[in-house]
Scaffold this active site. Structure first.
Site, mmCIF file in Angstrom:
data_model
loop_
_atom_site.group_PDB
_atom_site.id
_atom_site.type_symbol
_atom_site.label_atom_id
_atom_site.label_comp_id
_atom_site.label_asym_id
_atom_site.label_seq_id
_atom_site.Cartn_x
_atom_site.Cartn_y
_atom_site.Cartn_z
ATOM 1 N N SER A 1 0.868 -1.191 0.000
ATOM 2 C CA SER A 1 0.000 0.000 0.000
ATOM 3 C C SER A 1 0.897 1.230 0.000
ATOM 4 O O SER A 1 2.076 1.144 0.359
ATOM 5 C CB SER A 1 -0.849 -0.011 1.277
ATOM 6 O OG SER A 1 -1.450 1.247 1.497
ATOM 7 N N TYR B 1 -2.825 -1.593 10.516
ATOM 8 C CA TYR B 1 -2.710 -1.622 9.050
ATOM 9 C C TYR B 1 -1.390 -0.978 8.623
ATOM 10 O O TYR B 1 -0.655 -1.532 7.807
ATOM 11 C CB TYR B 1 -3.905 -0.874 8.432
ATOM 12 C CG TYR B 1 -4.001 -1.002 6.928
ATOM 13 C CD1 TYR B 1 -4.522 -2.148 6.343
ATOM 14 C CD2 TYR B 1 -3.581 0.028 6.093
ATOM 15 C CE1 TYR B 1 -4.627 -2.264 4.964
ATOM 16 C CE2 TYR B 1 -3.683 -0.077 4.716
ATOM 17 C CZ TYR B 1 -4.208 -1.222 4.158
ATOM 18 O OH TYR B 1 -4.308 -1.335 2.786
#
Ligand code: NAD
Length: 278
Positions: free
Chosen positions: A161, A174
């Site tokens: 990401s 995350y």
């Protein structure tokens, strides 16, 4: 051609490859499975909870490969919670018993949960790390053991990401999981380069998938998200899948240990687009 319209003018670079995509029942994982199938790979579609969605991905992958003239490839769906070493082991046993080989692992499964960090529920924290990061590690171990035993190389592509390098307040687990993917990718790449095994990652920005339920169907919020992105729009799962297909192919034969950001420019410090005061 509008920026988001899909080009079908890509080559078939993956004929003969066998690939496993984790979390492929929807979103980016589904798009990756379909794109790999379109380019001639045989795909294993891993799913966690929704067999019917995985079956939909299977039908789309079958259609994609037959439409592109690759015939009826042995695509398959395979259940496993990637947080479970036992289920991962069973998944690899099933795939290798059926195909006898694997060429590419795509570690895509992942999720996020919002919480103020001081109040973060520890079980949720552990689950996110177990799925997003440890799951990728355990799947990589199984794929690497197979690549090394059969010789001839292989590739692993992690779905990271922009939050591999950009902090994400309110999403501590995350952020940590994607930060960890940087050194997972680089360490494995260095350790296995001598055996012809490439390990890379893709870093998506804001992509139109169910993980972004908070804004994807709300035009106002979606516009707000787009306003922060230098290219002025959110990305499509297909635009991310194209990067995976490239990295899986021989066109990326000299690339290892890298993260390719497909993020519309989000990693370019967009706040600096204009001078602040000077
Ligand atoms: P999504 O929610 O549509 O898909 C996530 C997939 O992971 C689902 O199919 C889900 O079933 C699967 N999954 C979750 N837990 C699992 C488990 N324990 N075992 C097996 N599968 C499991 O979201 P997405 O956007 O397609 O996300 C895919 C990947 O892309 C994730 O790793 C995510 O972090 C990453 N990513 C997404 C974006 C984005 O904006 N959509 C941006 C950057 C990175």
């Amino acid at each position: 051609m509008p920026q988001t319209e899909r080009s079908t003018q890509f080559p078939s670079r993956l004929v003969g490859q066998y690939a496993l995509v984790t979390g492929a029942s929807q979103g980016i994982g589904r798009a990756v499975a379909i794109r790999l199938a379109e380019e001639g790979a045989t795909v294993a579609i891993n799913y966690f909870g929704h067999v019917e969605r995985a079956e939909e991905t299977l039908a789309l992958a079958r259609k994609a490969s037959s439409d592109r003239g690759h015939g009826r490839l042995d695509h398959v769906v395979v259940q496993a919670d990637v947080a479970s070493e036992k289920e991962i082991a069973a998944m690899f046993e099933t795939i290798l018993a059926r195909w006898k080989r694997l060429d590419c692992l795509v570690n895509n499964a992942g999720f996020q949960a919002e919480s103020s960090s001081e109040a973060l529920d520890i079980e949720t924290y552990r689950r996110i790390i177990d799925v997003n990061l440890n799951g990728a590690v355990f799947c990589a171990q199984k794929a690497l053991a197979h690549f090394v035993a059969r010789g001839g190389g292989g590739s692993i592509i992690n779905c990271s990401s922009v939050h591999q390098i950009i902090p994400k307040p309110g999403y501590l687990a995350y952020s940590i999981s994607k930060g960890g993917m940087a050194n997972l990718t680089r360490t494995l790449a260095l350790e296995f380069a001598g055996r012809g095994i490439r390990v890379n990652a893709v870093g998506p920005g804001a992509i139109d998938t169910p993980i972004n339920a908070a804004w994807r169907d709300d035009p106002r919020k979606r516009g707000e998200v787009a306003s922060h992105i230098p290219l002025g729009r959110v990305g499509t799962p297909e635009e991310i899948a194209a990067v995976f297909a490239f990295l899986a192919s021989d066109e990326a034969s000299y690339i290892t240990g890298q993260t390719i950001y497909a993020c519309g420019g989000l990693t370019l410090f967009p706040e600096f687009r204009e001078n602040w005061a000077s």
